[in-house]
Design a protein around this motif. Structure first.
Motif, PDB file in Angstrom:
ATOM      1  N   UNK A 145       0.777  -1.238   0.000  1.00  0.00           N
ATOM      2  CA  UNK A 145       0.000   0.000   0.000  1.00  0.00           C
ATOM      3  C   UNK A 145       0.807   1.285   0.000  1.00  0.00           C
ATOM      4  N   UNK A 146       2.120   1.209   0.166  1.00  0.00           N
ATOM      5  CA  UNK A 146       2.916   2.424  -0.003  1.00  0.00           C
ATOM      6  C   UNK A 146       4.393   2.073  -0.157  1.00  0.00           C
ATOM      7  N   UNK A 147       5.193   3.091  -0.482  1.00  0.00           N
ATOM      8  CA  UNK A 147       6.585   2.862  -0.878  1.00  0.00           C
ATOM      9  C   UNK A 147       7.391   2.123   0.177  1.00  0.00           C
ATOM     10  N   UNK A 148       7.223   2.477   1.432  1.00  0.00           N
ATOM     11  CA  UNK A 148       8.025   1.871   2.494  1.00  0.00           C
ATOM     12  C   UNK A 148       7.774   0.378   2.618  1.00  0.00           C
ATOM     13  N   UNK A 149       6.561  -0.049   2.272  1.00  0.00           N
ATOM     14  CA  UNK A 149       6.255  -1.471   2.274  1.00  0.00           C
ATOM     15  C   UNK A 149       6.657  -2.140   0.974  1.00  0.00           C
TER      16      UNK A 149
ATOM     17  N   UNK B  68       8.889   4.804  -4.816  1.00  0.00           N
ATOM     18  CA  UNK B  68       8.158   6.067  -4.654  1.00  0.00           C
ATOM     19  C   UNK B  68       6.672   5.774  -4.807  1.00  0.00           C
ATOM     20  N   UNK B  69       5.869   6.377  -3.958  1.00  0.00           N
ATOM     21  CA  UNK B  69       4.426   6.314  -4.194  1.00  0.00           C
ATOM     22  C   UNK B  69       3.840   7.708  -4.091  1.00  0.00           C
ATOM     23  N   UNK B  70       2.762   7.884  -4.791  1.00  0.00           N
ATOM     24  CA  UNK B  70       2.072   9.176  -4.799  1.00  0.00           C
ATOM     25  C   UNK B  70       0.626   8.954  -4.390  1.00  0.00           C
TER      26      UNK B  70
ATOM     27  N   UNK C   5      -0.797   6.821  -2.514  1.00  0.00           N
ATOM     28  CA  UNK C   5      -1.320   5.457  -2.413  1.00  0.00           C
ATOM     29  C   UNK C   5      -1.700   5.099  -0.978  1.00  0.00           C
ATOM     30  N   UNK C   6      -1.084   5.765  -0.014  1.00  0.00           N
ATOM     31  CA  UNK C   6      -1.371   5.516   1.396  1.00  0.00           C
ATOM     32  C   UNK C   6      -2.154   6.669   2.019  1.00  0.00           C
ATOM     33  N   UNK C   7      -1.801   7.887   1.645  1.00  0.00           N
ATOM     34  CA  UNK C   7      -2.446   9.090   2.184  1.00  0.00           C
ATOM     35  C   UNK C   7      -2.666  10.077   1.050  1.00  0.00           C
ATOM     36  N   UNK C   8      -3.880  10.563   0.906  1.00  0.00           N
ATOM     37  CA  UNK C   8      -4.164  11.561  -0.118  1.00  0.00           C
ATOM     38  C   UNK C   8      -3.382  12.837   0.183  1.00  0.00           C
ATOM     39  N   UNK C   9      -2.663  13.316  -0.835  1.00  0.00           N
ATOM     40  CA  UNK C   9      -1.881  14.541  -0.682  1.00  0.00           C
ATOM     41  C   UNK C   9      -0.445  14.306  -0.246  1.00  0.00           C
ATOM     42  N   UNK C  10      -0.115  13.051   0.086  1.00  0.00           N
ATOM     43  CA  UNK C  10       1.221  12.734   0.590  1.00  0.00           C
ATOM     44  C   UNK C  10       1.875  11.667  -0.273  1.00  0.00           C
ATOM     45  N   UNK C  11       3.173  11.840  -0.521  1.00  0.00           N
ATOM     46  CA  UNK C  11       3.957  10.835  -1.225  1.00  0.00           C
ATOM     47  C   UNK C  11       5.103  10.361  -0.346  1.00  0.00           C
ATOM     48  N   UNK C  12       5.655   9.192  -0.670  1.00  0.00           N
ATOM     49  CA  UNK C  12       6.749   8.618   0.110  1.00  0.00           C
ATOM     50  C   UNK C  12       7.894   8.226  -0.810  1.00  0.00           C
ATOM     51  N   UNK C  13       9.104   8.414  -0.323  1.00  0.00           N
ATOM     52  CA  UNK C  13      10.311   7.903  -0.947  1.00  0.00           C
ATOM     53  C   UNK C  13      10.944   6.955   0.054  1.00  0.00           C
ATOM     54  N   UNK C  14      11.271   5.745  -0.386  1.00  0.00           N
ATOM     55  CA  UNK C  14      11.775   4.758   0.567  1.00  0.00           C
ATOM     56  C   UNK C  14      12.886   3.909  -0.034  1.00  0.00           C
ATOM     57  N   UNK C  15      13.829   3.496   0.824  1.00  0.00           N
ATOM     58  CA  UNK C  15      14.903   2.588   0.442  1.00  0.00           C
ATOM     59  C   UNK C  15      14.960   1.440   1.443  1.00  0.00           C
ATOM     60  N   UNK C  16      15.395   0.269   0.970  1.00  0.00           N
ATOM     61  CA  UNK C  16      15.547  -0.852   1.903  1.00  0.00           C
ATOM     62  C   UNK C  16      16.818  -0.689   2.722  1.00  0.00           C
ATOM     63  N   UNK C  17      16.802  -1.224   3.921  1.00  0.00           N
ATOM     64  CA  UNK C  17      18.002  -1.266   4.754  1.00  0.00           C
ATOM     65  C   UNK C  17      18.468  -2.717   4.767  1.00  0.00           C
ATOM     66  N   UNK C  18      19.596  -2.963   4.121  1.00  0.00           N
ATOM     67  CA  UNK C  18      20.110  -4.322   3.964  1.00  0.00           C
ATOM     68  C   UNK C  18      21.534  -4.373   4.487  1.00  0.00           C
TER      69      UNK C  18
ATOM     70  N   UNK D 278      12.956  15.706  -5.799  1.00  0.00           N
ATOM     71  CA  UNK D 278      12.780  14.257  -5.683  1.00  0.00           C
ATOM     72  C   UNK D 278      14.128  13.545  -5.722  1.00  0.00           C
ATOM     73  N   UNK D 279      15.008  13.980  -6.608  1.00  0.00           N
ATOM     74  CA  UNK D 279      16.331  13.365  -6.718  1.00  0.00           C
ATOM     75  C   UNK D 279      17.127  13.552  -5.431  1.00  0.00           C
ATOM     76  N   UNK D 280      16.990  14.724  -4.829  1.00  0.00           N
ATOM     77  CA  UNK D 280      17.694  14.984  -3.566  1.00  0.00           C
ATOM     78  C   UNK D 280      17.155  14.103  -2.444  1.00  0.00           C
ATOM     79  N   UNK D 281      15.831  13.934  -2.405  1.00  0.00           N
ATOM     80  CA  UNK D 281      15.228  13.066  -1.399  1.00  0.00           C
ATOM     81  C   UNK D 281      15.731  11.635  -1.547  1.00  0.00           C
ATOM     82  N   UNK D 282      15.747  11.142  -2.775  1.00  0.00           N
ATOM     83  CA  UNK D 282      16.204   9.778  -3.030  1.00  0.00           C
ATOM     84  C   UNK D 282      17.642   9.607  -2.550  1.00  0.00           C
ATOM     85  N   UNK D 283      18.486  10.582  -2.866  1.00  0.00           N
ATOM     86  CA  UNK D 283      19.895  10.520  -2.456  1.00  0.00           C
ATOM     87  C   UNK D 283      20.020  10.498  -0.935  1.00  0.00           C
ATOM     88  N   UNK D 284      19.251  11.342  -0.242  1.00  0.00           N
ATOM     89  CA  UNK D 284      19.325  11.412   1.214  1.00  0.00           C
ATOM     90  C   UNK D 284      18.801  10.132   1.867  1.00  0.00           C
ATOM     91  N   UNK D 285      17.714   9.606   1.334  1.00  0.00           N
ATOM     92  CA  UNK D 285      17.134   8.385   1.904  1.00  0.00           C
ATOM     93  C   UNK D 285      18.077   7.205   1.678  1.00  0.00           C
TER      94      UNK D 285
END
Length: 265
Positions: free
Chosen positions: A150-154, A203-205, A207-220, A244-251
């Motif tokens: 249901x969202x990027x983190x998952x 990335x999701x737009x 999908x979990x919360x209207x008006x909110x998007x998520x950027x997520x990376x796995x921790x391995x 968006x590119x900056x967020x991805x880099x930071x995450x």
């Protein structure tokens, strides 16, 4: 997602006949109802469970005796014993201790809400979040859980689970929708998971919360999937390519730092 607690208790699907001790299952059903209603008396519980008032009363009194339910002015509510147990579980978690400082730094870098989560029983479970909770309203809290799809983190976790586990979770005709933008077609989701695996982030737009998007990376760490780290922000900002590119880099950097901390914790 609202700030109310989502109700996915035993009553919604019926108490399974496969559970050896039905009384234990029914006790948790009472707890689910108290969670949903916030407080209730025997009459309300009896109606909701379709049992006699005396039976509902017996369950409530028994739960009160354990300390996990308290009685105030004739009604019952869940006690803070659950908060105590949940907090102990969180603070005994090596993954959390490897992440808390990094998560705070990620939130400060992005000026957004940063979240840490793990997979459990096919759900993404939020362990911790850092940031200004007034900037975005995700309705989440430590212990909040939602289906992985249901969202990027998952999704980023789902993309890195063993194939047989993914098949098990996606062996349905249609996945549950959290918002109108949630991907519910398993075939479409499988294609997205391939992309997530290749690019190393999700990335999701809305999908979990209207008006909110998520950027997520796995921790391995050394092939072990520990969880995911993510940032939540208004969808409008997520549509800006440079931002968006900056967020991805930071995450991504945060996920790598957490993995290193975990290795030496």
């Amino acid at each position: 997602m609202s700030d109310s607690i989502s109700y996915r208790g035993l009553r919604s699907e019926g108490v399974s006949s496969d559970i050896p001790l039905q009384t234990v299952a029914r006790a948790f059903e009472v707890l689910d109802l108290l969670e949903r209603e916030r407080e209730a008396g025997p009459a309300e519980i009896a109606e909701l469970m379709d049992v006699t008032r005396s039976t509902a009363h017996d369950y409530l009194v028994s739960l009160e005796a354990t300390g996990f339910v308290v009685r105030e002015a004739g009604t019952y509510r869940i006690s803070y014993r659950f908060l105590e147990r949940g907090s102990l579980l969180k603070y005994r978690n090596r993954y959390f201790h490897s992440s808390d400082v990094v998560l705070r730094k990620l939130s400060e870098q992005s000026d957004e809400l940063a979240q840490l989560g793990q997979e459990e029983a096919g759900d993404w479970v939020m362990l911790h979040e850092e940031g200004d909770l007034t900037s975005v309203q995700t309705g989440t809290y430590p212990g909040f859980r939602t289906p992985l799809h249901s969202h990027a983190a998952g999704k980023v976790l789902l993309a890195h689970l063993p194939d047989e586990r993914v098949d098990e979770l996606l062996d349905v005709d249609e996945l549950a929708a959290v918002t109108e933008h949630t991907v519910t077609d398993p075939a479409v989701l499988r294609e997205e998971l391939e992309t997530i695996t290749d690019q190393g982030y999700a990335i999701d737009r809305e999908e979990q919360v209207i008006g909110i998007g998520f950027v997520s990376c796995p921790v391995i760490e050394d092939t072990e999937l520990l969880g995911s780290v993510s940032v939540a922000c208004p969808t409008g900002r997520l549509e800006q390519d440079e931002y968006r590119a900056e967020l991805i880099q930071n995450v991504r950097a945060a996920a790598e730092e957490i993995a290193v901390n975990y290795r030496f914790y």
